[in-house]
Enzyme design. Structure first.
Site, PDB file in Angstrom:
ATOM      1  N   HIS B 137       0.845  -1.196   0.000  1.00 21.68           N
ATOM      2  CA  HIS B 137       0.000   0.000   0.000  1.00 21.68           C
ATOM      3  C   HIS B 137       0.874   1.237   0.000  1.00 21.68           C
ATOM      4  O   HIS B 137       1.942   1.256   0.585  1.00 21.68           O
ATOM      5  CB  HIS B 137      -0.931   0.019   1.221  1.00 21.68           C
ATOM      6  CG  HIS B 137      -2.046   1.007   1.084  1.00 21.68           C
ATOM      7  ND1 HIS B 137      -1.922   2.330   1.423  1.00 21.68           N
ATOM      8  CD2 HIS B 137      -3.298   0.852   0.594  1.00 21.68           C
ATOM      9  CE1 HIS B 137      -3.071   2.948   1.174  1.00 21.68           C
ATOM     10  NE2 HIS B 137      -3.913   2.079   0.666  1.00 21.68           N
ATOM     11  N   ASP B 187      -7.984  -4.499  -0.197  1.00 15.33           N
ATOM     12  CA  ASP B 187      -8.436  -5.291  -1.343  1.00 15.33           C
ATOM     13  C   ASP B 187      -8.134  -6.773  -1.118  1.00 15.33           C
ATOM     14  O   ASP B 187      -8.967  -7.644  -1.384  1.00 15.33           O
ATOM     15  CB  ASP B 187      -7.732  -4.849  -2.639  1.00 15.33           C
ATOM     16  CG  ASP B 187      -8.176  -3.471  -3.102  1.00 15.33           C
ATOM     17  OD1 ASP B 187      -9.272  -3.032  -2.700  1.00 15.33           O
ATOM     18  OD2 ASP B 187      -7.429  -2.833  -3.864  1.00 15.33           O
TER      19      ASP B 187
END
Lengths: 209, 209, 209, 209
Positions: B137, B187
Site C-alpha cells: 500500500h 483489497d
C-alpha cells in the site's frame, strides 16, 4: 427491447456500409477525416474551403495543455490501470456547461438572438446577471488568440458572416457596458462559425430520429 | 440487433419484477441494501452474520479521502458542468489494476494458489519480480488498519477461514523473504473474505450467461 | 493544477480517515451500508427507522429487469470486452432526465411548490404542456407498485408527511383534470421521501464546496 | 495530490500552447485534422503520403452501421436524457478486446512475431486454440472489404511493407491449416499499417511519461 432505433446517417445494404447515401468504401482514400466528419454531421460533402475551415476549427482545439478538467479526468482514469480508451471516454464525458460544452449553448444563444439589438440584449443579460455563453476565459483577458486566428482564417476563406459579426459586436458591447472585457472565447468563435453551416439543427434532427 | 441477452438474475412476469426468484416487492422493507446486493451476487439470501460481514466490507471502503484517482476523476467530470451521476460514472470507471481493481486479481491469486506451499509460492513471485495482488500500500507500511478491522470482525463472526489464514501467511512470508513488509491491503482482505462465499465464480457465470 | 478542492465529507488525519467527523474504522462493523450512505449524504447518523426507510428505498430500485437503457448500456460496454466496472460506469452515466434522473427534478418540483394550491399548479403545468417530474410511467398505468409499497412503509414508520401527501394530491389532480392517470412513479415517491430529510440542499452544498 | 503528471506532448509557455514543439496557433489553418493527430501521436509532421494514408485509415472506420456495441451504448446513454458527449463517452468506453480493441493486441502480435516462421506461428496458435488478434469477422467471411481497400491504397502510396505482407501471409496460413478462412479484418490491417510508423512503442512511452 421493443424500441426501434432509426438513423438518417448510416445504412447497411448487403456487405456495404453507406454514409449519408455514399458508399463508405468509395470515401476511403478520397476524403480527408474532416471531410468525412462534415459529411456525417451535415449530410453533404464540404467544398474545399469548408473542409479547410473545418480543419482549422478541429486543430484549434486539439490540445490545450494538461490543466483542463477533461485531461485530468482522462489521466486519473488511466492511472487507475485502465485501457487508454476508457481514459479518453472520461475525458469526453467531462465536457459540460463549464468546460467546452459552452459551444452548444453559444450556438443556441446566437441562433435565438441574431436579429436582436445587441446593445439591449447585452444589457438584459448584465441586468439579470446571466452569463453569456461563449464569452469570458479563465486565462485570456484581452483576447483569445485561437478566436483571433479562426476569425482571420474565416475572413480569408469568405466565411466571416453575420454570426461572426454578431459575436464580435457582443464582445464590444460587454466591454462598453461592463467596462471590462469578457473575450469571445474559442467556443464562442466556433459556435459562430458552425451557425453558418446550420449545424445545430441538423445534429439534433438526426440524433433524435 | 439480433443478439439476445440472457440473465439469471432478473425476470419480469406481468407487472412483477423477480430477483433470483424472489418478488422484488416482497424484498422492499424486509431486506437491507447489503442483503439485497448479496442476493443479487450470490443467488441466495445471506444469514444474519453474512449480512453483518457484508456491511462491514462495504463500509470499510465507502470513503478514503479525496486523493484517490477515482475521486479526482469524479470531481473533474463534475467540475466540467456535468450532472452528479456522470461524475460518479467516471469514478467507477477509474477502478483498474492499479486502484481498487486489485480485488479481482487477488481473488484469482487466492483461488489458484490456496493449496500450494506458501513459502515456495512467494519465492517464485519474488524471483520473477511479479507483484502479488492484494499486498502492498502506498501509505500503510506496517499494516492496513482496515484489514485489521475486517479480520477481527471476520474472527468474531466465524468467517476467518483458510483463505484469510492463507492471506496472512503470504504477508508473513513476504516479510521473511524480502526483509520488508508488504501489507495485506484492504483489497486483499476483502478478496480473502469473498472467496469464502465463492463470489468470483458466481459473478462471472451469471454475467456471461 | 492550481485549483484546490475542498470537502465537508471526508478528512485524513495521520493514518485515520474521518467521515463527517466519525472515524471510519469505528463505523466498520457498527453501521450498515445504508446507514453509512445516509451519514455521508446528510452529515448525521440515521435513527433506526430512518435506516429502515433508506434500506426500503434502495431495495425498491435495485433492479428493474434488463430493458432499461442503463442496463443496455452496461451490457453493451461489457460485451465490447471491458471490465465489469467500466460497464457499470456506463450504466451509471445513463441516468438522466428521461431515466432515473427524474428524481432530482421531482425533488426540486416538490421543494418549490409544496405550499402552492395543487389544483392551480397542475392546471398550469397542463396548460403549458410541461411534464411534471416524478409522474407517469411507461408500463404502470394504474399505479406504480413500488410507490405503493414505499408509501405503506413510510406510513408504518411515521415518515408519511406533507411531501408524500402533496405528491399523492398531485396524482389525483392530474387524473381529475386530464381524465387520465399519470401515476406517481418510484422516482416521484423517493423524491417525496427524500425531501423530508432535506437531501436536495445538503447534497448540492457539500458537492460544490 | 502529490503526484506530478508529466507530458512529452504539450506545453504552455506564456499565453502560447505548444504541441510537440510546434506553436498551436501556427498549426491552425496549416495542418489538416489528421496531420495534427499524427503529430501528437508520433511527435513529427507526416509527409503528404503519410497524411493521405492516415485519412484513409480514419475514414475506413468512421462508421459501421448501428449494430456495433459502441453505438448501442452511445444511444442507450443518450436515450436516458443525457448530453451528446456523455453518450459518445460511453461509445468510446465500449472498445475492448472484443470490439475495436483488437487493434492494440494485433499490433503487439505483429511486433512480437514479425521475424518468425509464419507456418509454425499459426500452427502454434491453432494447437493452443489461442485466437489470433486482427483475424476473423462476424459478417465478413471471404474478405473484409475495408482491409482490401486500405491495402490497395497502401500499395499505391508505397506503404505496403513487411508488416502488411506478414499479415496477409498469416491469413493464407490460417486458411491452409484450418481449411477455413479467418479474414484479416480492418483492425488487423490498421495494425499492420500502424506498425510501419512504430506507433505502438511511441504511444506507450508518451503516455506513461
Amino acid at each position: 427491447m421493443e424500441k426501434k432505433w432509426r438513423t438518417g446517417i448510416t445504412l447497411h445494404k448487403g456487405e456495404d456500409t453507406y454514409i449519408r447515401g455514399y458508399k463508405l468504401l468509395d470515401l476511403v482514400g478520397n476524403l480527408s477525416f474532416s471531410q468525412a466528419i462534415y459529411l456525417i454531421l451535415k449530410g453533404e460533402l464540404p467544398s474545399e474551403k469548408e473542409a479547410k475551415m473545418m480543419d482549422a476549427i478541429f486543430v484549434s482545439v486539439i490540445d490545450h495543455g494538461i490543466a483542463p478538467p477533461s485531461v485530468i479526468a482522462a489521466r486519473a482514469v488511466a492511472s487507475g490501470g485502465n485501457t487508454l480508451n476508457v481514459g479518453v471516454a472520461a475525458g469526453v464525458a467531462t465536457f459540460g456547461s463549464a468546460h467546452g460544452g459552452a459551444l452548444e449553448d453559444a450556438m443556441k444563444f446566437m441562433q435565438d438572438n441574431i436579429d436582436k439589438n445587441v446593445g439591449e440584449l447585452v444589457k438584459e443579460y448584465i441586468e439579470k446577471k446571466k452569463p453569456i455563453p461563449g464569452f469570458g476565459h479563465k486565462y485570456y483577458k484581452e483576447f483569445d488568440p485561437r478566436t483571433k486566428r479562426l476569425m482571420d482564417i474565416a475572413k480569408s476563406l469568405g466565411f466571416y458572416d453575420k454570426y461572426c459579426a454578431f459575436a464580435e459586436k457582443v464582445e464590444e458591447e460587454i466591454l462598453k457596458q461592463k467596462g471590462k472585457k469578457l473575450v469571445l472565447n474559442v467556443d464562442g468563435a466556433i459556435a459562430a462559425l458552425h451557425r453558418k453551416w446550420g449545424l445545430t439543427g441538423g445534429l439534433e434532427k438526426d440524433f433524435s430520429s
